[in-house]
Motif scaffolding. Structure first.
Motif, short mmCIF file in Angstrom:
data_model
loop_
_atom_site.label_atom_id
_atom_site.label_comp_id
_atom_site.label_asym_id
_atom_site.label_seq_id
_atom_site.Cartn_x
_atom_site.Cartn_y
_atom_site.Cartn_z
N PHE A 50 43.92 25.48 7.24
CA PHE A 50 45.06 26.22 6.71
C PHE A 50 44.96 27.70 7.07
O PHE A 50 45.95 28.33 7.43
N ILE A 51 43.76 28.26 6.97
CA ILE A 51 43.57 29.66 7.33
C ILE A 51 43.91 29.90 8.79
O ILE A 51 44.65 30.82 9.13
N GLY A 52 43.39 29.07 9.68
CA GLY A 52 43.65 29.23 11.11
C GLY A 52 45.12 29.06 11.45
O GLY A 52 45.69 29.83 12.23
N PHE A 53 45.77 28.05 10.88
CA PHE A 53 47.18 27.81 11.15
C PHE A 53 48.03 28.99 10.70
O PHE A 53 48.89 29.48 11.43
N HIS A 54 47.78 29.47 9.49
CA HIS A 54 48.62 30.55 8.97
C HIS A 54 48.32 31.89 9.63
O HIS A 54 49.23 32.72 9.77
N LEU A 55 47.10 32.11 10.07
CA LEU A 55 46.84 33.32 10.85
C LEU A 55 47.56 33.26 12.19
O LEU A 55 48.04 34.28 12.68
N GLY A 56 47.67 32.07 12.77
CA GLY A 56 48.44 31.90 14.00
C GLY A 56 49.92 32.16 13.78
O GLY A 56 50.59 32.77 14.61
N VAL A 57 50.44 31.72 12.65
CA VAL A 57 51.86 31.96 12.33
C VAL A 57 52.10 33.45 12.08
O VAL A 57 53.08 34.02 12.57
N ILE A 58 51.21 34.06 11.32
CA ILE A 58 51.38 35.48 10.99
C ILE A 58 51.29 36.36 12.23
O ILE A 58 52.05 37.32 12.38
N SER A 59 50.37 36.02 13.13
CA SER A 59 50.21 36.85 14.33
C SER A 59 51.42 36.76 15.23
O SER A 59 51.73 37.71 15.94
N GLY A 60 52.12 35.65 15.22
CA GLY A 60 53.32 35.50 16.04
C GLY A 60 53.02 35.38 17.52
O GLY A 60 53.94 35.35 18.34
N LEU A 61 51.77 35.30 17.88
CA LEU A 61 51.41 35.22 19.29
C LEU A 61 51.36 33.80 19.81
O LEU A 61 51.19 33.58 20.99
N LEU A 62 51.47 32.84 18.94
CA LEU A 62 51.35 31.45 19.33
C LEU A 62 52.72 30.78 19.21
O LEU A 62 53.11 30.33 18.13
N PRO A 63 53.46 30.67 20.30
CA PRO A 63 54.85 30.23 20.21
C PRO A 63 55.05 28.72 20.02
O PRO A 63 56.08 28.31 19.52
N THR A 64 54.11 27.90 20.39
CA THR A 64 54.33 26.46 20.32
C THR A 64 53.49 25.84 19.19
O THR A 64 52.44 26.38 18.82
N PRO A 65 53.93 24.72 18.65
CA PRO A 65 53.14 24.07 17.60
C PRO A 65 51.75 23.64 18.08
O PRO A 65 50.80 23.65 17.30
N LEU A 66 51.63 23.28 19.34
CA LEU A 66 50.32 22.90 19.86
C LEU A 66 49.33 24.06 19.74
O LEU A 66 48.16 23.85 19.36
N MET A 67 49.78 25.25 20.03
CA MET A 67 48.90 26.41 19.91
C MET A 67 48.54 26.67 18.45
O MET A 67 47.42 27.09 18.15
#
Length: 86
Positions: A50-67
């Motif tokens: 959950f931490i990794g997923f939400h940090l990816g969402v917050i950063s906005g640098l990961l455009p695809t769900p796979l990332m």
């Protein structure tokens, strides 16, 4: 809803893999006596995913769900590694 299920499955898989292969034989044998079982490892893995997923969402640098799922895997691995070093 599908993201939630996938994140939970990633966390469970990471926790169980760590519990099975990331520890020595003696540590696995005594884990039930110390309360450090597979359920605990799975819960720590879920928290890390959950931490990794939400940090990816917050950063906005990961455009695809796979990332985002890769970020969840990395978050679970890092959290379990840090938890193990406590």
């Amino acid at each position: 809803m599908m993201h939630l299920i996938i994140i939970v499955l990633i966390g469970i898989a990471a926790g169980l893999l760590f519990h099975q292969y990331g520890r020595g034989w003696l540590a696995r044998q005594t884990s039930s006596a110390t309360g450090l079982g597979s359920v605990t490892c799975a819960l720590v893995g879920i928290a890390g995913s959950f931490i990794g997923f939400h940090l990816g969402v917050i950063s906005g640098l990961l455009p695809t769900p796979l990332m985002l799922y890769l970020a969840a895997i990395a978050g679970a691995a890092i959290t379990i590694w840090l938890w193990r070093e406590r």
